[in-house]
Scaffold this motif. Structure first.
Motif, short mmCIF file in Angstrom:
data_model
loop_
_atom_site.label_atom_id
_atom_site.label_comp_id
_atom_site.label_asym_id
_atom_site.label_seq_id
_atom_site.Cartn_x
_atom_site.Cartn_y
_atom_site.Cartn_z
N PHE A 184 8.16 0.10 -11.02
CA PHE A 184 7.28 0.45 -9.90
C PHE A 184 8.01 1.44 -9.00
N TYR A 185 7.22 2.24 -8.30
CA TYR A 185 7.75 3.07 -7.22
C TYR A 185 7.40 2.42 -5.88
N HIS A 186 8.30 2.57 -4.91
CA HIS A 186 8.03 2.10 -3.55
C HIS A 186 8.43 3.22 -2.60
N ASP A 235 0.81 -1.22 0.00
CA ASP A 235 0.00 0.00 0.00
C ASP A 235 0.84 1.27 0.00
N ASP A 236 2.16 1.12 -0.19
CA ASP A 236 3.02 2.29 -0.38
C ASP A 236 3.82 2.15 -1.68
N ALA A 237 3.30 1.32 -2.60
CA ALA A 237 3.96 1.10 -3.89
C ALA A 237 2.94 1.20 -5.01
N VAL A 276 12.03 -1.98 -9.16
CA VAL A 276 11.38 -1.14 -8.14
C VAL A 276 12.33 -0.02 -7.72
N TYR A 277 11.81 1.20 -7.73
CA TYR A 277 12.59 2.38 -7.41
C TYR A 277 11.94 3.17 -6.29
N PHE A 278 12.76 3.94 -5.58
CA PHE A 278 12.22 4.96 -4.70
C PHE A 278 11.66 6.08 -5.56
N PRO A 279 10.74 6.88 -5.02
CA PRO A 279 10.21 8.01 -5.81
C PRO A 279 11.29 8.98 -6.31
N ASN A 280 12.47 8.99 -5.66
CA ASN A 280 13.54 9.89 -6.12
C ASN A 280 14.34 9.30 -7.28
N GLY A 281 13.97 8.09 -7.71
CA GLY A 281 14.61 7.49 -8.88
C GLY A 281 15.73 6.52 -8.59
N CYS A 323 15.34 0.65 -5.28
CA CYS A 323 14.91 0.22 -3.95
C CYS A 323 15.56 -1.12 -3.65
N ASP A 324 16.58 -1.08 -2.82
CA ASP A 324 17.43 -2.25 -2.60
C ASP A 324 16.65 -3.42 -2.01
N MET A 325 15.68 -3.14 -1.13
CA MET A 325 14.96 -4.22 -0.47
C MET A 325 14.09 -5.02 -1.44
N ASN A 326 13.85 -4.49 -2.62
CA ASN A 326 13.01 -5.16 -3.61
C ASN A 326 13.80 -5.70 -4.80
N ARG A 327 15.12 -5.76 -4.68
CA ARG A 327 15.93 -6.33 -5.76
C ARG A 327 15.75 -7.84 -5.81
N PRO A 328 15.41 -8.40 -6.96
CA PRO A 328 15.32 -9.87 -7.09
C PRO A 328 16.70 -10.50 -6.83
N GLY A 329 16.70 -11.81 -6.63
CA GLY A 329 17.96 -12.46 -6.30
C GLY A 329 18.23 -13.73 -7.06
N LEU A 330 19.48 -14.17 -6.97
CA LEU A 330 19.93 -15.44 -7.55
C LEU A 330 20.39 -16.34 -6.42
N ASN A 331 20.12 -17.59 -6.53
CA ASN A 331 20.52 -18.55 -5.51
C ASN A 331 21.93 -19.04 -5.79
N PRO A 332 22.92 -18.63 -4.99
CA PRO A 332 24.30 -19.04 -5.27
C PRO A 332 24.57 -20.50 -4.96
N PHE A 333 23.68 -21.13 -4.21
CA PHE A 333 23.92 -22.51 -3.80
C PHE A 333 23.68 -23.51 -4.92
#
Length: 325
Positions: A235-237, A103-105, A131-136, A139-149
Motif C-alpha cells: 500500500f501507499y500512504h 483517505d490518504d492511502a 505500507v510505503y510512502f509514495p517515494n518508495g 512508512c514507519d508509522m504503519n510498521r506492524p509490531g511484536l509484543n516483547p512482553f
C-alpha cells in the motif's frame, strides 16, 4: 474455533470489501478511490465523517455500483468511522474479508490480487500489508509490531535497544516470506468479516484517534488468531510521520491516553516496570510541545485517564480542555 478456508483459485477468489474513512480531504479521497476502484473489490465503503468540503455531493455523483457512501452528521474520528464502516461491510456486503485504510492511502496495483492468491490457513485471522510512502520508502508509522512482553529474549533486546521500537525490522520488507506479528495499523489491514460479526467485534469508538487499530489487532491475537505481515501486499500512504500539534493541539490528549491504554494491554502484569519508561517518553513529548497553549492540562488529564483506563471523556470535553470553541 478456526473458520474453514477454501484455497484461493481463479474461480474462487476471496471476496474483499474495502473500508475507507474520510474527513474534509476530498482531493486526496479522489486519488484513493481511483486506485481502489481499479481493483476487483467486492464493495468499497466510504465513511464520510461529517465533511463540509463537498465530499458528500461528489460521492453521491459517482456511478460505480460497488461504492457505498455512509454520510455521518458527527465526526466520530478514525475509530468511530472504521467501526461504522466495518459493521456495514460485515453485515451489508457479500464479503469474506474486510480491508481498512485511510483517505490518504491506497493499494498498489497488485495488492488485492496478491492477497487473493495468498495461501491462508484457517488459523489466520488478519493480514497486514507493507505500507510505503509514495517515494518508495517504508512508512514507519504503519510498521506492524511484536509484543516483547511475551518473550523474555525479545524483552531484553527491547530494553537494550536505545530506540525501543516494537515494530518489526525493516529487513522483513525485503523478504519473500510472510512474518507473524502481534499487532498492526489499519492501513492495509485485512480481517475476516466473520470475526467482525462475531467474537472480535468492532474497534473501540471511544478511542477516537490513535491506537484504535493496534488495540483492535492485539485483541485479535488475544483471541488466539494469527496475524501475518505479507511483504508483497503493498500500500501507499501519502502522509507525514511527523505529528504536529500546532493546529490541532487536542490530538495530544488522545496520543498520550491511548498510548498508555495500548501499552497497559500488551505489557500485562509487567506494565508497572514499563510505566517509568512510558512516562519519560510522555515528558519528552510535553517538553517538545510546552509552548503550545493548554498542553499541560491536556497531557496531565490524558495521563490520569490512561492509567485509570477511563475512556468516558467526551470529545467535546477534550476540545474544551484544549481551549477550542
Amino acid at each position: 474455533m478456526p473458520l474453514p478456508q477454501a484455497p484461493a483459485t481463479k474461480q474462487n477468489l476471496r471476496k474483499v470489501t474495502a473500508v475507507i474513512v474520510t474527513c474534509n480531504r476530498l482531493a486526496m479521497l479522489k486519488v484513493v478511490l481511483q486506485h481502489t476502484l481499479s481493483q476487483n473489490f467486492t464493495a468499497v465503503i466510504v465513511v464520510n465523517n461529517a465533511s463540509h468540503d463537498g465530499t458528500q455531493d461528489w460521492l453521491e455523483a459517482q456511478t460505480d455500483p460497488r461504492l457505498h457512501s455512509l454520510h455521518e452528521t458527527v465526526n466520530s474520528g478514525g475509530a468511530g468511522g472504521f467501526a461504522r464502516g466495518m459493521d456495514y461491510a460485515a453485515r451489508q456486503t457479500d464479503c469474506e474479508w474486510i480491508v481498512c485504510f485511510d483517505d490518504d492511502a491506497w493499494p498498489q496495483p497488485e495488492a488485492l490480487h496478491n492477497f487473493q492468491s495468498l495461501p491462508l490457513s484457517s488459523t489466520i485471522g488478519g493480514v497486514a500489508a507493507a505500507v510505503y510512502f509514495p517515494n518508495g520508502t517504508v512508512c514507519d508509522m504503519n510498521r506492524p509490531g511484536l509484543n516483547p512482553f511475551t518473550r523474555v529474549q525479545s524483552l531484553i533486546r527491547f530494553l537494550k535497544n536505545k530506540k525501543r521500537k516494537f515494530a518489526i525490522d525493516l529487513s522483513a520488507y525485503e523478504q519473500n516470506t510472510s512474518v507473524a506479528v502481534d499487532y498492526a495499523s489499519f492501513v492495509g489491514f485485512f480481517v475476516r468479516s466473520e470475526l467482525v460479526r462475531g467474537p472480535l467485534g468492532l474497534p473501540q469508538t471511544e478511542l477516537f484517534i490513535y491506537a484504535d487499530d493496534t488495540l483492535y489487532t492485539w485483541k485479535l491475537r488475544c483471541l488466539g488468531w494469527k496475524i501475518l505481515f505479507v511483504p508483497n501486499i503493498r500500500f501507499y500512504h501519502d502522509c507525514s510521520t511527523t505529528i504536529s500539534f500546532e493546529k490541532n493541539r487536542w490530538k495530544i490528549y488522545y496520543i498520550v491516553r491511548n498510548r498508555i491504554l495500548f501499552y497497559k494491554k500488551i505489557a500485562g502484569w509487567l506494565f508497572p516496570l514499563f510505566a517509568l519508561l512510558l512516562l519519560f517518553s510522555i515528558l519528552k513529548l510535553y517538553w517538545k510541545n510546552r509552548a503550545i497553549p493548554h498542553v499541560q492540562a491536556l497531557i496531565l488529564t490524558a495521563i490520569r485517564d490512561g492509567f485509570c483506563q477511563d475512556t468516558t471523556r467526551k470529545h467535546g470535553d477534550i476540545m474544551t480542555l484544549a481551549g477550542v470553541s
